[in-house]
Design an enzyme around this catalytic site. Structure first.
Site, PDB file in Angstrom:
ATOM      1  CB  CYS A  75      68.119  54.401  42.647  1.00 34.26           C
ATOM      2  SG  CYS A  75      68.867  55.692  41.623  1.00 34.26           S
TER       3      CYS A  75
ATOM      4  CB  CYS B 195      67.509  53.535  34.791  1.00 34.23           C
ATOM      5  SG  CYS B 195      68.665  53.386  36.181  1.00 34.23           S
TER       6      CYS B 195
END
Length: 333
Positions: free
Chosen positions: A93, A186
């Protein structure tokens, strides 16, 4: 004219304080938030980030990163488990989202001079150094960042401890001042767990537990992706001594188990490493939540001073300078 900084706002304490500190230093600050999925959770993230921007009186921009996030993070996460690996989605990410599409949008479209995040790391002379808070240091997750990205990056929290950051959030009365720590993954929110997520993705597929030393079948399981190297709990096999996962073979859906001692090794070989091919000593981490240990490096061969436990395919092996701890490089195991 003041330099313009795009702060990656997550709606949490760290990024909110980051934006406030930069404002106080005189920068022109804007907020940018990536929409990672179309879930209600990320709608809440966007809302919380907008609240922070409104509190600080700065412009806020949302960037739809759902396509990139799905391709570079979620699919990577699922494919890693499908191949018997244990992935690290935060590293991907950072490379492809925060310092990928968000970075490009901030610099090339919004005209920012810098991007800033709430990471606990320090940039000096184009290199990454540990932050003051050794318990929050995040160099491990940043090893794939290019030097040209670092030149346009600011880490205002590098000199703060986490409790000091929380105190600043209280002092400035920022919206997330009482928020909890963010989760590691997440896109998997409670009550969903990684195990449930993988079961939903791959379904059940009967396989066997095999004792590595003897080749004896000890029991059955419903999918190798539910296990990771070094795991002890949740195996569900009665044995005289505790059993640990010491190997995974995705082709045959086999999970190999053995004693704790079988997890230890003194050497690992890496490919696609990004450091010079020469002999040197370094401090090495083979997962984030471990203390860096001394090792000798010879090209892609790492020889540890003391044996390390649970070397796991798919995790990152990250090197730090033995004298001052700055980041030397990293590779995937």
């Amino acid at each position: 004219m003041n330099k313009k900084v795009a702060v990656a706002l997550s709606g949490g304490v760290d990024s909110a304080v980051t934006a406030k500190l930069l404002l106080d230093e005189g920068y022109e600050v804007i907020g940018i938030t990536g929409k990672m999925t179309c879930s209600d959770d990320f709608a809440t993230v966007l809302k919380n980030a907008k609240n922070v921007a409104d509190k600080l009186g700065i412009q806020h921009y949302a960037y739809d990163a759902t396509k990139e996030f799905d391709e570079k993070v979620i699919k990577y996460f699922e494919n890693s488990y499908a191949n018997g690996e244990t992935p690290n989605p935060c590293i991907m990410c950072n490379k492809y989202i925060k310092w990928g599409c968000l970075f490009d949008y901030a610099i090339n479209v919004l005209g920012a001079d810098y991007i800033a995040t709430g990471h606990y790391a320090n940039i000096k002379n184009g290199k990454l150094y540990p932050a003051s808070d050794e318990h929050k240091d995040q160099l491990y997750f940043l090893f794939m960042l290019d030097s040209d990205k670092l030149e346009k990056t600011l880490f205002p929290l590098s000199k703060y401890k986490k409790d000091e950051v929380r105190a600043l959030a209280e002092k400035f009365d920022l919206p997330p001042k009482s928020s909890k720590e963010s989760q590691d993954i997440c896109f998997i929110k409670a009550p969903m767990t990684t195990k449930k997520y993988l079961n939903n993705t791959f379904g059940d597929k009967e396989g066997v537990f095999v004792e590595k030393n003897t080749g004896k079948v000890l029991g059955k399981h419903n999918g190798f992706w539910q296990y990771t190297i070094g795991q002890r709990k949740g195996i569900g096999i009665a044995a005289p001594e505790p059993l640990y996962v010491i190997g995974i073979e995705p082709q045959s859906n086999t999970v190999y188990v053995g004693s704790k001692e079988e997890l230890f090794t003194k050497e690992i070989n890496l490919s696609d490493f990004n450091w010079a091919d020469e002999d040197f000593e370094a401090l090495v981490k083979i997962r984030y939540n471990m203390k860096a240990v001394k090792a000798k490096i010879n090209g892609g061969k790492i020889t540890f001073e003391e044996p390390v436990s649970a070397v796991t395919k798919g995790q990152a092996c990250v090197l730090y300078d033995i004298n001052d701890g700055h980041l030397l490089g990293g590779a995937w195991i």
